[in-house]
Design an enzyme around this catalytic site. Structure first.
Site, PDB file in Angstrom:
ATOM      1  N   ASP A 248      72.448 -17.473  30.848  1.00  0.00           N
ATOM      2  CA  ASP A 248      72.226 -17.453  29.389  1.00  0.00           C
ATOM      3  C   ASP A 248      70.897 -18.111  29.076  1.00  0.00           C
ATOM      4  O   ASP A 248      70.715 -19.317  29.267  1.00  0.00           O
ATOM      5  CB  ASP A 248      73.347 -18.231  28.668  1.00  0.00           C
ATOM      6  CG  ASP A 248      74.569 -17.372  28.410  1.00  0.00           C
ATOM      7  OD1 ASP A 248      75.511 -17.851  27.738  1.00  0.00           O
ATOM      8  OD2 ASP A 248      74.571 -16.212  28.882  1.00  0.00           O
TER       9      ASP A 248
ATOM     10  N   ASP B 250      73.453 -27.802  20.086  1.00  0.00           N
ATOM     11  CA  ASP B 250      73.117 -26.556  20.784  1.00  0.00           C
ATOM     12  C   ASP B 250      72.328 -25.639  19.842  1.00  0.00           C
ATOM     13  O   ASP B 250      72.889 -25.003  18.965  1.00  0.00           O
ATOM     14  CB  ASP B 250      74.443 -25.886  21.183  1.00  0.00           C
ATOM     15  CG  ASP B 250      74.228 -24.638  22.009  1.00  0.00           C
ATOM     16  OD1 ASP B 250      75.236 -23.952  22.255  1.00  0.00           O
ATOM     17  OD2 ASP B 250      73.086 -24.361  22.393  1.00  0.00           O
TER      18      ASP B 250
ATOM     19  N   ASP C  89      84.097  -9.916  18.767  1.00  0.00           N
ATOM     20  CA  ASP C  89      82.819  -9.484  18.179  1.00  0.00           C
ATOM     21  C   ASP C  89      82.929  -8.006  17.823  1.00  0.00           C
ATOM     22  O   ASP C  89      82.231  -7.508  16.944  1.00  0.00           O
ATOM     23  CB  ASP C  89      81.676  -9.632  19.197  1.00  0.00           C
ATOM     24  CG  ASP C  89      81.410 -11.081  19.587  1.00  0.00           C
ATOM     25  OD1 ASP C  89      81.732 -11.984  18.771  1.00  0.00           O
ATOM     26  OD2 ASP C  89      80.931 -11.314  20.692  1.00  0.00           O
TER      27      ASP C  89
ATOM     28  N   ASP D 195      70.330 -22.992  20.594  1.00  0.00           N
ATOM     29  CA  ASP D 195      70.238 -21.558  20.952  1.00  0.00           C
ATOM     30  C   ASP D 195      68.943 -20.946  20.418  1.00  0.00           C
ATOM     31  O   ASP D 195      68.956 -19.859  19.831  1.00  0.00           O
ATOM     32  CB  ASP D 195      71.453 -20.778  20.417  1.00  0.00           C
ATOM     33  CG  ASP D 195      72.741 -21.193  21.113  1.00  0.00           C
ATOM     34  OD1 ASP D 195      73.816 -20.990  20.510  1.00  0.00           O
ATOM     35  OD2 ASP D 195      72.668 -21.723  22.237  1.00  0.00           O
TER      36      ASP D 195
ATOM     37  N   GLU E 186      80.897 -20.758  32.368  1.00  0.00           N
ATOM     38  CA  GLU E 186      79.787 -21.343  31.601  1.00  0.00           C
ATOM     39  C   GLU E 186      80.133 -22.742  31.110  1.00  0.00           C
ATOM     40  O   GLU E 186      81.130 -22.942  30.428  1.00  0.00           O
ATOM     41  CB  GLU E 186      79.460 -20.461  30.396  1.00  0.00           C
ATOM     42  CG  GLU E 186      78.347 -21.020  29.541  1.00  0.00           C
ATOM     43  CD  GLU E 186      77.920 -20.088  28.438  1.00  0.00           C
ATOM     44  OE1 GLU E 186      78.271 -18.903  28.487  1.00  0.00           O
ATOM     45  OE2 GLU E 186      77.242 -20.561  27.510  1.00  0.00           O
TER      46      GLU E 186
ATOM     47  N   HIS F 189      72.635 -25.659  27.186  1.00  0.00           N
ATOM     48  CA  HIS F 189      73.796 -26.492  27.538  1.00  0.00           C
ATOM     49  C   HIS F 189      73.439 -27.536  28.590  1.00  0.00           C
ATOM     50  O   HIS F 189      73.848 -28.694  28.490  1.00  0.00           O
ATOM     51  CB  HIS F 189      74.954 -25.620  28.024  1.00  0.00           C
ATOM     52  CG  HIS F 189      75.447 -24.680  26.971  1.00  0.00           C
ATOM     53  ND1 HIS F 189      76.486 -23.794  27.189  1.00  0.00           N
ATOM     54  CD2 HIS F 189      75.034 -24.451  25.696  1.00  0.00           C
ATOM     55  CE1 HIS F 189      76.691 -23.102  26.087  1.00  0.00           C
ATOM     56  NE2 HIS F 189      75.822 -23.474  25.169  1.00  0.00           N
TER      57      HIS F 189
ATOM     58  N   MET G  35      78.256  -7.281  30.518  1.00  0.00           N
ATOM     59  CA  MET G  35      79.119  -8.467  30.522  1.00  0.00           C
ATOM     60  C   MET G  35      80.054  -8.436  29.327  1.00  0.00           C
ATOM     61  O   MET G  35      79.673  -8.040  28.224  1.00  0.00           O
ATOM     62  CB  MET G  35      78.235  -9.727  30.500  1.00  0.00           C
ATOM     63  CG  MET G  35      78.984 -11.041  30.483  1.00  0.00           C
ATOM     64  SD  MET G  35      79.427 -11.660  28.842  1.00  0.00           S
ATOM     65  CE  MET G  35      77.933 -12.548  28.418  1.00  0.00           C
TER      66      MET G  35
ATOM     67  N   ASP H 222      71.262 -15.697  25.130  1.00  0.00           N
ATOM     68  CA  ASP H 222      72.345 -16.195  24.269  1.00  0.00           C
ATOM     69  C   ASP H 222      71.693 -17.111  23.239  1.00  0.00           C
ATOM     70  O   ASP H 222      71.663 -18.331  23.399  1.00  0.00           O
ATOM     71  CB  ASP H 222      73.375 -16.957  25.103  1.00  0.00           C
ATOM     72  CG  ASP H 222      74.566 -17.360  24.234  1.00  0.00           C
ATOM     73  OD1 ASP H 222      75.464 -18.040  24.743  1.00  0.00           O
ATOM     74  OD2 ASP H 222      74.577 -17.000  23.041  1.00  0.00           O
TER      75      ASP H 222
ATOM     76  N   LYS I 211      79.286 -26.517  29.241  1.00  0.00           N
ATOM     77  CA  LYS I 211      78.612 -27.132  28.089  1.00  0.00           C
ATOM     78  C   LYS I 211      79.192 -28.536  27.948  1.00  0.00           C
ATOM     79  O   LYS I 211      80.396 -28.719  28.108  1.00  0.00           O
ATOM     80  CB  LYS I 211      78.862 -26.311  26.815  1.00  0.00           C
ATOM     81  CG  LYS I 211      78.048 -26.773  25.606  1.00  0.00           C
ATOM     82  CD  LYS I 211      78.264 -25.854  24.411  1.00  0.00           C
ATOM     83  CE  LYS I 211      77.443 -26.292  23.211  1.00  0.00           C
ATOM     84  NZ  LYS I 211      77.670 -25.398  22.038  1.00  0.00           N
TER      85      LYS I 211
ATOM     86  N   HIS J 168      82.092 -10.729  23.004  1.00  0.00           N
ATOM     87  CA  HIS J 168      83.425 -11.321  23.026  1.00  0.00           C
ATOM     88  C   HIS J 168      84.351 -10.233  22.478  1.00  0.00           C
ATOM     89  O   HIS J 168      83.927  -9.406  21.672  1.00  0.00           O
ATOM     90  CB  HIS J 168      83.543 -12.514  22.076  1.00  0.00           C
ATOM     91  CG  HIS J 168      82.617 -13.637  22.351  1.00  0.00           C
ATOM     92  ND1 HIS J 168      81.316 -13.690  21.880  1.00  0.00           N
ATOM     93  CD2 HIS J 168      82.796 -14.773  23.055  1.00  0.00           C
ATOM     94  CE1 HIS J 168      80.758 -14.814  22.253  1.00  0.00           C
ATOM     95  NE2 HIS J 168      81.631 -15.482  22.982  1.00  0.00           N
TER      96      HIS J 168
ATOM     97  N   GLU K 240      73.612 -21.998  31.086  1.00  0.00           N
ATOM     98  CA  GLU K 240      72.839 -21.754  29.853  1.00  0.00           C
ATOM     99  C   GLU K 240      71.805 -22.848  29.673  1.00  0.00           C
ATOM    100  O   GLU K 240      72.111 -24.039  29.801  1.00  0.00           O
ATOM    101  CB  GLU K 240      73.731 -21.687  28.625  1.00  0.00           C
ATOM    102  CG  GLU K 240      72.912 -21.514  27.344  1.00  0.00           C
ATOM    103  CD  GLU K 240      73.714 -21.293  26.085  1.00  0.00           C
ATOM    104  OE1 GLU K 240      74.679 -20.503  26.118  1.00  0.00           O
ATOM    105  OE2 GLU K 240      73.403 -21.946  25.072  1.00  0.00           O
TER     106      GLU K 240
HETATM  107  C1  DIG Z   1      78.107 -20.052  24.049  1.00  0.00           C
HETATM  108  O1  DIG Z   1      76.911 -20.399  24.655  1.00  0.00           O
HETATM  109  C2  DIG Z   1      78.868 -19.081  24.891  1.00  0.00           C
HETATM  110  C3  DIG Z   1      79.548 -18.058  24.035  1.00  0.00           C
HETATM  111  O2  DIG Z   1      78.572 -17.545  23.184  1.00  0.00           O
HETATM  112  C4  DIG Z   1      79.972 -17.032  25.015  1.00  0.00           C
HETATM  113  O3  DIG Z   1      81.296 -17.240  25.357  1.00  0.00           O
HETATM  114  C5  DIG Z   1      79.090 -17.239  26.213  1.00  0.00           C
HETATM  115  C6  DIG Z   1      78.522 -15.924  26.608  1.00  0.00           C
HETATM  116  O4  DIG Z   1      77.322 -16.025  27.240  1.00  0.00           O
HETATM  117  N1  DIG Z   1      78.112 -18.258  25.784  1.00  0.00           N
HETATM  118 MN    MN Z   2      76.130 -19.160  26.302  1.00  0.00          MN
HETATM  119 MN    MN Z   3      74.642 -22.219  23.460  1.00  0.00          MN
END
Ligand code: DIG
Ligand code: MN
Ligand code: MN
Length: 389
Positions: free
Chosen positions: A248, A258, A60, A260, A184, A223, A91, A290, A186, A57, A220
Site C-alpha cells: 500500500d 494516518d 465498497d 494516506d 496489513e 502505517h 485485490m 491506498d 497498523k 472492500h 503500508e
Molecule cells: C487501510 O490502510 C486499509 C484498508 O483501506 C484496507 O483494508 C486495506 C487495503 O489495502 N488498507
Molecule cells: Mn492500507
Molecule cells: Mn492508511
C-alpha cells in the site's frame, strides 16, 4: 530534463482502491465535501487516467444488507465498467471495521457471535473477490485492538486471529480460489492500540499458521511510518522472506494520524529508496495506492491526486535507474565494499574456518583508515533527486 512523459501503462501495475478515489473528504471533525462517486464511475475514471487495476472492500461495491439479486446486479454492472475501462481487479478485501457491530474487534472480538459473523462476512467477500478475478486478499485488522487491555489477554487475541486466518486458508483451498492472503499492519487508529502493530509483528505471526505459504504481508507506507519505522527496511525484510504479497503506497508526515497522502508528496527521499528497492528486486506485484486526495479537492482534484501518485512513482523509477547508472556512485559502492586480501572467510560455519578466524589478527587502526564517503554518496543522491545530476 527528461524526455519521458511518465505516462502510466498497464505493465506498471498501478492500482487504486474504490475507497481512494471514492473518498468524499469526511474526517472526524467534518462532513463529506464531495459527492458520492459510484464504483462504475471510479472504474471508468481509473481507466481514463491509465491505472491498471481497482481494488475493493466488499461493501465498497455491495451494500452490507443488499439482497442476493441486488448484489448480482451490482457485480454485473461493475464487471462491465471494469471491462469497458480496461482495468482488472487484482485485490479484494473485507470491511470488518465500519459497521458498529465491529465496535470491539472482529476476528479477535470477545463475543463469539461477532467472531462468527466476521468470518461469514469474510468468506462472502472472498467469494465476491474471486468472482471479480482477484488473486490477492488483504486483511487489515483495523478494529482488532483495544483502548484498555482489561478486555482480553493479548495472547488470546493472537490465538483468535490465528484461528480465523487458518479457517480462511482452508476455505480458500476448499473453494479453489488460489488467493494469497496479505496481512496489513497498523499501530493504532481507529483503535487506541491495534494488535499486530507493524509488518514485523505479522512476519513473526505467519510461521505459526497452518498454511504459512498462503499468507504474506501488505505493508503500508503511512502505517509503518506512524510507528516511526523506516518503511523500506520492513518491505526489504518481507521481500527477503518471500512474503511481500502486496503493498500500500502513500505518504505520511511523522507523528500524525494516518494521512494516506499522495505517494511521495511528503518525503520524496524515502519514497525514492522504496521505489529503487522495488525496481532493483524486480517486484512484480501491484503498486497499490491506498491514499486519498486532500479534503479541499473537488473531483478534478481527485484525478490530479491519482495521476500524481503514478507520476511520482515513474519519476522516482527513472531517478533510480539514473542512480544505478551513475559512475561516481558505483565507484563509491565498490570502494566501500572492497575486501582486503587475507580477510578470513566467514559465511557458513566450518571448524577449519573458525580456527582461521580465531587465529587471525585484526589491525583495527588499519581498518579505521578505510574511508566511508557516505556524505558524498548521499549528496550525489540528493543531486539526482533535485534534478541537477
Ligand atoms: C487501510 O490502510 C486499509 C484498508 O483501506 C484496507 O483494508 C486495506 C487495503 O489495502 N488498507
Ligand atoms: Mn492500507
Ligand atoms: Mn492508511
Amino acid at each position: 530534463m527528461s524526455k519521458t512523459n511518465y505516462q502510466p501503462k498497464p505493465e506498471h501495475k498501478f492500482s487504486f482502491g474504490l475507497w481512494t478515489l471514492g473518498n468524499r473528504g469526511r474526517d472526524p471533525f467534518g462532513d463529506a465535501v464531495r459527492r458520492t462517486m459510484p464504483p462504475t464511475e471510479i472504474a471508468s475514471v481509473l481507466g481514463e487516467i491509465g491505472a491498471w487495476g481497482v481494488n475493493l472492500h466488499d461493501n465498497d461495491l455491495v451494500p452490507i444488507d443488499a439482497t442476493p439479486a441486488e448484489r448480482d446486479r451490482i457485480v454485473r454492472e461493475f464487471k462491465k465498467a471494469c471491462q469497458q475501462g480496461g482495468i482488472v481487479v487484482p485485490m479484494a478485501t473485507v470491511n470488518l471495521f465500519f459497521h458498529p457491530v465491529f465496535r470491539d474487534c472482529a476476528f479477535t472480538a470477545n463475543d463469539p457471535e461477532v467472531r462468527a459473523y466476521a468470518l461469514q462476512k469474510t468468506l462472502r467477500a472472498m467469494d465476491l473477490g474471486a468472482e471479480l478475478g482477484a488473486k490477492i486478499f488483504v486483511l487489515w485488522g483495523g478494529r482488532e485492538g483495544v483502548e484498555t487491555d482489561a478486555c482480553r489477554r493479548a495472547d488470546e487475541a493472537v490465538k483468535r486471529l490465528r484461528e480465523a486466518v487458518n479457517y480462511l486458508c482452508e476455505y480458500n483451498i476448499a473453494q479453489g480460489y488460489k488467493y494469497r492472503f496479505a496481512l496489513e499492519a497498523k499501530p493504532n487508529e481507529p483503535r487506541g492500540d491495534i494488535y499486530m502493530a507493524t509488518t514485523g509483528h505479522y512476519l513473526g505471526f505467519i510461521p505459526t499458521l497452518d498454511h504459512p505459504e498462503m499468507v504474506g504481508v501488505n505493508p503500508e507506507v503511512a502505517h509503518e511510518q506512524m510507528a516511526g519505522l523506516n518503511f523500506m527496511h520492513g518491505v526489504a525484510q518481507a521481500w527477503e522472506a518471500g512474503k511481500l504479497f502486496h503493498i500500500d503506497l502513500n505518504d505520511q508526515a511523522p507523528g500524525r494520524y494516518d494521512q494516506d497522502l499522495r505517494f511521495g508528496s511528503n518525503n520524496p527521499k524515502s519514497a525514492f529508496w522504496l521505489v529503487k528497492f522495488l525496481e532493483d528486486v524486480a517486484y512484480d506485484g501491484p503498486r497499490h495506492f491506498d491514499a486519498h486526495a486532500y479534503r479541499t479537492e473537488d473531483y478534478d482534484g481527485v484525478k490530479d491526486f491519482a495521476r500524481g501518485c503514478m507520476r511520482t512513482y515513474l519519476i522516482l523509477k527513472e531517478k533510480a535507474a539514473r542512480w544505478n547508472a551513475d559512475g561516481d556512485i558505483q565507484t563509491i559502492l565498490k570502494e566501500i565494499s572492497a575486501a582486503v586480501p587475507g580477510t578470513p572467510k566467514t559465511g557458513s560455519y566450518s571448524a577449519k574456518g573458525s580456527a582461521a578466524l580465531l587465529s587471525h589478527v585484526f589491525d583495527k587502526d588499519a581498518i579505521m583508515q578505510k574511508r566511508l564517503p557516505y556524505e558524498k554518496l548521499d549528496q550525489l543522491t540528493i543531486d539526482i533527486l533535485l534534478g541537477v545530476r
